[in-house]
Design a protein around this motif. Structure first.
Motif, mmCIF file in Angstrom:
data_model
loop_
_atom_site.group_PDB
_atom_site.id
_atom_site.type_symbol
_atom_site.label_atom_id
_atom_site.label_comp_id
_atom_site.label_asym_id
_atom_site.label_seq_id
_atom_site.Cartn_x
_atom_site.Cartn_y
_atom_site.Cartn_z
ATOM 1 N N PRO A 555 23.836 -74.547 -9.451
ATOM 2 C CA PRO A 555 24.536 -74.658 -10.738
ATOM 3 C C PRO A 555 25.834 -75.453 -10.582
ATOM 4 N N VAL A 556 26.013 -76.459 -11.410
ATOM 5 C CA VAL A 556 27.197 -77.324 -11.360
ATOM 6 C C VAL A 556 27.851 -77.320 -12.739
ATOM 7 N N GLN A 557 29.148 -77.064 -12.746
ATOM 8 C CA GLN A 557 29.899 -77.104 -13.998
ATOM 9 C C GLN A 557 31.071 -78.059 -13.842
ATOM 10 N N ALA A 558 31.097 -79.098 -14.664
ATOM 11 C CA ALA A 558 32.170 -80.092 -14.617
ATOM 12 C C ALA A 558 33.065 -79.939 -15.832
ATOM 13 N N GLU A 559 34.365 -80.010 -15.621
ATOM 14 C CA GLU A 559 35.323 -79.891 -16.717
ATOM 15 C C GLU A 559 36.311 -81.047 -16.666
ATOM 16 N N LYS A 560 36.832 -81.365 -17.841
ATOM 17 C CA LYS A 560 37.840 -82.418 -17.995
ATOM 18 C C LYS A 560 37.337 -83.770 -17.486
ATOM 19 N N VAL A 561 36.069 -84.048 -17.739
ATOM 20 C CA VAL A 561 35.498 -85.353 -17.394
ATOM 21 C C VAL A 561 35.952 -86.374 -18.431
ATOM 22 N N SER A 562 36.512 -87.479 -17.989
ATOM 23 C CA SER A 562 36.954 -88.503 -18.932
ATOM 24 C C SER A 562 35.742 -89.129 -19.619
ATOM 25 N N MET A 563 35.974 -89.651 -20.816
ATOM 26 C CA MET A 563 34.892 -90.195 -21.631
ATOM 27 C C MET A 563 35.131 -91.676 -21.893
ATOM 28 N N GLN A 564 34.046 -92.373 -22.170
ATOM 29 C CA GLN A 564 34.138 -93.761 -22.615
ATOM 30 C C GLN A 564 33.404 -93.878 -23.947
ATOM 31 N N THR A 565 33.901 -94.734 -24.800
ATOM 32 C CA THR A 565 33.296 -94.907 -26.114
ATOM 33 C C THR A 565 32.257 -96.013 -26.045
ATOM 34 N N TRP A 566 31.075 -95.672 -26.501
ATOM 35 C CA TRP A 566 29.969 -96.637 -26.476
ATOM 36 C C TRP A 566 29.458 -96.873 -27.884
ATOM 37 N N GLN A 567 29.389 -98.130 -28.246
ATOM 38 C CA GLN A 567 28.852 -98.517 -29.543
ATOM 39 C C GLN A 567 27.458 -99.100 -29.337
ATOM 40 N N GLU A 568 26.460 -98.360 -29.730
ATOM 41 C CA GLU A 568 25.087 -98.841 -29.579
ATOM 42 C C GLU A 568 24.837 -100.020 -30.508
ATOM 43 N N GLU A 569 24.071 -100.996 -30.008
ATOM 44 C CA GLU A 569 23.745 -102.159 -30.817
ATOM 45 C C GLU A 569 22.853 -101.774 -31.980
ATOM 46 N N ASP A 577 22.944 -101.914 -40.193
ATOM 47 C CA ASP A 577 22.986 -100.473 -39.930
ATOM 48 C C ASP A 577 23.551 -100.220 -38.539
ATOM 49 N N VAL A 578 24.850 -100.080 -38.473
ATOM 50 C CA VAL A 578 25.513 -99.899 -37.186
ATOM 51 C C VAL A 578 25.520 -98.415 -36.828
ATOM 52 N N PRO A 579 24.928 -98.034 -35.690
ATOM 53 C CA PRO A 579 24.940 -96.621 -35.292
ATOM 54 C C PRO A 579 26.363 -96.138 -35.046
ATOM 55 N N PRO A 580 26.598 -94.867 -35.188
ATOM 56 C CA PRO A 580 27.944 -94.345 -34.923
ATOM 57 C C PRO A 580 28.312 -94.481 -33.453
ATOM 58 N N ALA A 581 29.586 -94.666 -33.190
ATOM 59 C CA ALA A 581 30.059 -94.743 -31.808
ATOM 60 C C ALA A 581 29.857 -93.397 -31.117
ATOM 61 N N ARG A 582 29.606 -93.447 -29.817
ATOM 62 C CA ARG A 582 29.332 -92.231 -29.056
ATOM 63 C C ARG A 582 30.320 -92.096 -27.903
ATOM 64 N N GLN A 583 30.619 -90.863 -27.552
ATOM 65 C CA GLN A 583 31.452 -90.564 -26.395
ATOM 66 C C GLN A 583 30.527 -90.251 -25.212
ATOM 67 N N VAL A 584 30.632 -91.054 -24.166
ATOM 68 C CA VAL A 584 29.748 -90.942 -23.005
ATOM 69 C C VAL A 584 30.595 -90.614 -21.777
ATOM 70 N N PRO A 585 30.181 -89.638 -20.964
ATOM 71 C CA PRO A 585 30.957 -89.318 -19.758
ATOM 72 C C PRO A 585 31.081 -90.522 -18.830
ATOM 73 N N THR A 586 32.173 -90.564 -18.104
ATOM 74 C CA THR A 586 32.351 -91.608 -17.092
ATOM 75 C C THR A 586 31.907 -91.137 -15.715
ATOM 76 N N MET A 587 31.635 -89.827 -15.571
ATOM 77 C CA MET A 587 31.190 -89.289 -14.294
ATOM 78 C C MET A 587 30.007 -88.345 -14.522
ATOM 79 N N PHE A 588 29.137 -88.278 -13.505
ATOM 80 C CA PHE A 588 27.945 -87.444 -13.571
ATOM 81 C C PHE A 588 27.763 -86.762 -12.220
ATOM 82 N N PHE A 589 27.214 -85.526 -12.250
ATOM 83 C CA PHE A 589 27.194 -84.700 -11.037
ATOM 84 C C PHE A 589 25.877 -83.948 -10.900
#
Length: 681
Positions: A555-569, A577-589
């Protein structure tokens, strides 16, 4: 994998081009991560964790991108049985030296008796004479690779119309005919079809090159017919009709748990008639008629069912056998019931060939083919990507296969190509039976794949297990770049965290011949030409995850992971029809432990161009050594990649890691995939 690849028109309206340009500028601006406090990761060793499937990571293969012919299958002659084109001998040319003249043409009047060789190449060499050589030449798959101190096995069928016979010389020489690298006398050809074989050996001073060709020539007049002209370099384990050693070693180094074969589209065929007919791929190569293939070029069937099984055996991997299930790429589907039954029986025969002992019909055939011992088989997939079938008959077809296979082989796990949560799997449903696994396919851009890395966190924990039978982050060509590898690693971290439902996964496509004309799919794992090969950054990410995999997912629990904003094409059909911007983690574990080795493998992806420090807490750990290992795949730019000319630009680097323990802080490099090996002994 579908062969219906959309094309993108260069003719784009001005307004749409401006829209996309503004979108691109916005994307660059938004990708910067939001500043946050230091990330913390807690690995909970007080809980039992999830058992990890020993077949979690494997390989998927099909005949695409010249993966077999011109790739893994070591045959060097292209169009060896003269069936690639109905009217002209493609990839063959005339040799006419010093004023000698000749003509050549395909001839179907004289098949080789008792074989599948129906089309020969006739050369009319009436004007050959001493010093005036004539013959035929083949330049292989973008060249014949020549190396020093190397023995090549050449063979061919031949006959002549003359009673006195025609002497032949076999040689590997430069494409201009001026340099001879190896040569041997091929024998005197008489009026009956015979098979001839010679060994061609290069000298110690030969400079490696692929600018070479195979030549069969004579200085005596006459007519000569040729068939099944073959040239093999040294192969893996020196096996006749074998595989290319460098590509085999790259796969062995990945330590795959399984191999899914023969496809993909390749098992379906372009039509029901042109499906993969496994029975026609058995025995000597002169008994194999070949097939049209599904990606624009003909397959020799040199890679037959037994070769696939030996491939698995050599890698110590399990076979995952895909059987033809009554649906072909042109949309044909075989009706359920009496018409489908021969195909069900064909699948049962195929399973018997793989697993039956020598007392069975097809087990005895396998023994005759050279492998008396049965192969282990635990997984069979019924068809491939049947969600594309418009008549929606898969439920009935699957049920007929399911019942017949389970009746005779109750322990075999059956895989459905629909019912997964991917787009394709939702097009049809299997409701009459419950599959053991469902196959899901995902081909995403790197940002979309990272956005989807946690998809399995929300899956129901009951029902069939998941087989991710095809997937890849799509960026970079002909092989993927580091950005795609970061996305792949993020997705694999999600697989490991959800080891209770993910039983198997395999990247696709596996291979690509990087020569012009050798690629039909743009984003691939391993690239090669006639002389050399290389792994993409995605290859090394796959290798890292597979080589450092424990038997329990922690079991892995990550906290306070910084995010990057991604705008899907937006979709090209509806650019407004522009999809809404999404917040995507910058780190994965993810983290797994090996009880046998007393090690924990903490895998961390840093998807951005800044180093990120993480506080790690191994809760409940009895002991963690202060020193361990760090295996890091990284480069200065996420677009960096490997190529034929620069094969090791982005490769993992292993070093000692210090300052480890039950709690420690670690800085992860920009654009990196890291495996920290923590010793608990």
């Amino acid at each position: 994998m579908t062969s219906n690849i959309p094309s993108h028109s260069a003719a784009m309206p001005i307004v749409q081009r401006r829209f996309r340009l503004s979108r691109l500028v916005s994307l660059v601006a938004l990708i910067a991560p939001l500043a946050m406090a230091q990330t913390t990761v807690r690995i909970d060793l007080t809980k039992p964790g999830l058992p990890v499937s020993p077949t979690l990571y494997g390989l998927m293969t099909e005949e695409i991108n010249f993966s077999y012919d011109g790739g893994l299958y070591a045959e060097l002659v292209r169009n060896r049985a003269f069936k690639n084109h109905g009217y002209t001998p493609e990839h063959w040319s005339l040799v006419q030296d010093a004023g000698g003249s000749a003509a050549m043409a395909l001839d179907e009047r004289y098949p080789v008796a008792g074989t599948a060789l129906t089309t020969s190449l006739r050369i009319d060499a009436e004007n050959a004479s001493p010093g005036h050589r004539v013959g035929i030449a083949n330049a292989g798959y973008w060249g014949i690779p020549v190396t020093p101190n190397t023995s090549y096995r050449a063979s061919f069928y031949a006959k002549t119309s003359g009673a006195a016979g025609v002497p032949l010389t076999i040689s590997i020489e430069g494409v201009d005919g001026k340099t001879v690298y190896a040569q041997a006398e091929g024998g005197r050809i008489d009026g009956q079809w015979k098979r001839y074989s010679v060994t061609l050996t290069t000298g110690a001073n030969v400079k490696p090159t692929a600018e070479a060709r195979l030549v069969l020539a004579t200085e005596s007049p006459g007519k000569v017919w040729f068939n099944l002209v073959s040239l093999f370099p040294p192969t893996h384990k020196d096996r006749p009709n074998g595989l290319r050693p460098d590509l085999m070693q790259k796969m062995i180094d990945m330590k795959p748990g399984f191999l899914r074969f023969p496809g993909g589209n390749y098992v379906e065929g372009g039509s029901v008639t042109n499906r993969f007919k496994w029975k026609e791929t058995l025995g000597p190569i002169d008994q194999r008629p070949g097939n049209p293939g599904t990606w624009g070029y003909r397959s020799t069937d040199g890679m037959g069912l037994l070769e696939f099984l030996l491939w698995c055996e050599d890698m110590k991997a399990e076979p995952v056998l895909a059987v033809f299930a009554g649906y072909a790429l042109n949309g044909e589907s075989v009706p359920v019931g009496k018409e489908l039954q021969p195909f069900v029986q064909d699948a049962l025969d195929e399973i018997e060939y793989v697993t039956g002992d020598v007392s069975t019909k097809w087990g005895a055939k396998r023994a005759k083919d050279g492998h008396p011992a049965p192969f282990k088989l635990r997984y069979v997939e019924i068809g491939n990507e049947d969600g594309f079938e418009k008549n929606k008959t898969y439920d009935g077809r699957y049920t007929q296969f399911h019942d017949a296979i389970k009746k005779k082989y109750p322990k075999i796990k059956l895989i459905s190509t629909v019912n997964g949560k991917d787009w394709l799997g939702q097009q049809q449903k299997v409701s009459s039976r419950v599959p053991d696994l469902v196959d899901e396919h995902y081909y995403y851009s790197p940002m979309k794949m990272m956005n989807d890395a946690a998809r399995y966190d929300s899956y129901a924990r009951s029902g069939p297990k998941v087989f991710i039978g095809e997937w890849a982050g799509h960026e970079g060509s002909p092989t993927t770049n580091l950005h795609a590898a970061l996305a792949d690693a993020a997705f694999m971290a999600g697989m490991e965290r959800n080891a209770d439902i993910i039983e198997m996964a395999c990247y696709a496509p596996l291979f690509v011949n990087v020569n012009p004309g050798g690629m039909q799919w743009q984003h691939n794992l391993i690239g090669y030409n006639a002389q050399s090969s290389y792994g993409s950054p995605s290859y090394y990410a796959q290798k890292m995850f597979s080589n450092y995999l424990g038997n329990v997912s922690l079991p892995v629990q990550a906290e306070k992971v910084s995010m990057q904003t991604w705008q899907e094409e937006a979709k090209k059909e509806t650019p407004q029809d522009v999809p809404p911007a999404r917040q995507v983690p910058t780190m994965f574990f993810s983290a797994t432990k090996s009880d046998q080795r007393g090690e924990i493998y903490l895998k961390v992806v840093n998807a951005i161009g800044n180093a990120q420090t993480v506080q790690v807490d191994l809760a409940g750990a009895a002991k963690v050594a202060a020193e361990g290992e760090a295996i890091v795949l990284s480069s200065a730019h996420k677009e960096d990649t490997n190529t034929i000319t620069e094969p090791t630009k982005v490769v993992p680097v292993t070093s000692k890691a210090s300052g480890l323990g039950k709690q420690f802080s670690y800085s992860f490099a920009p654009y990196s995939v890291t495996v920290l090996v923590l010793s608990t002994k």
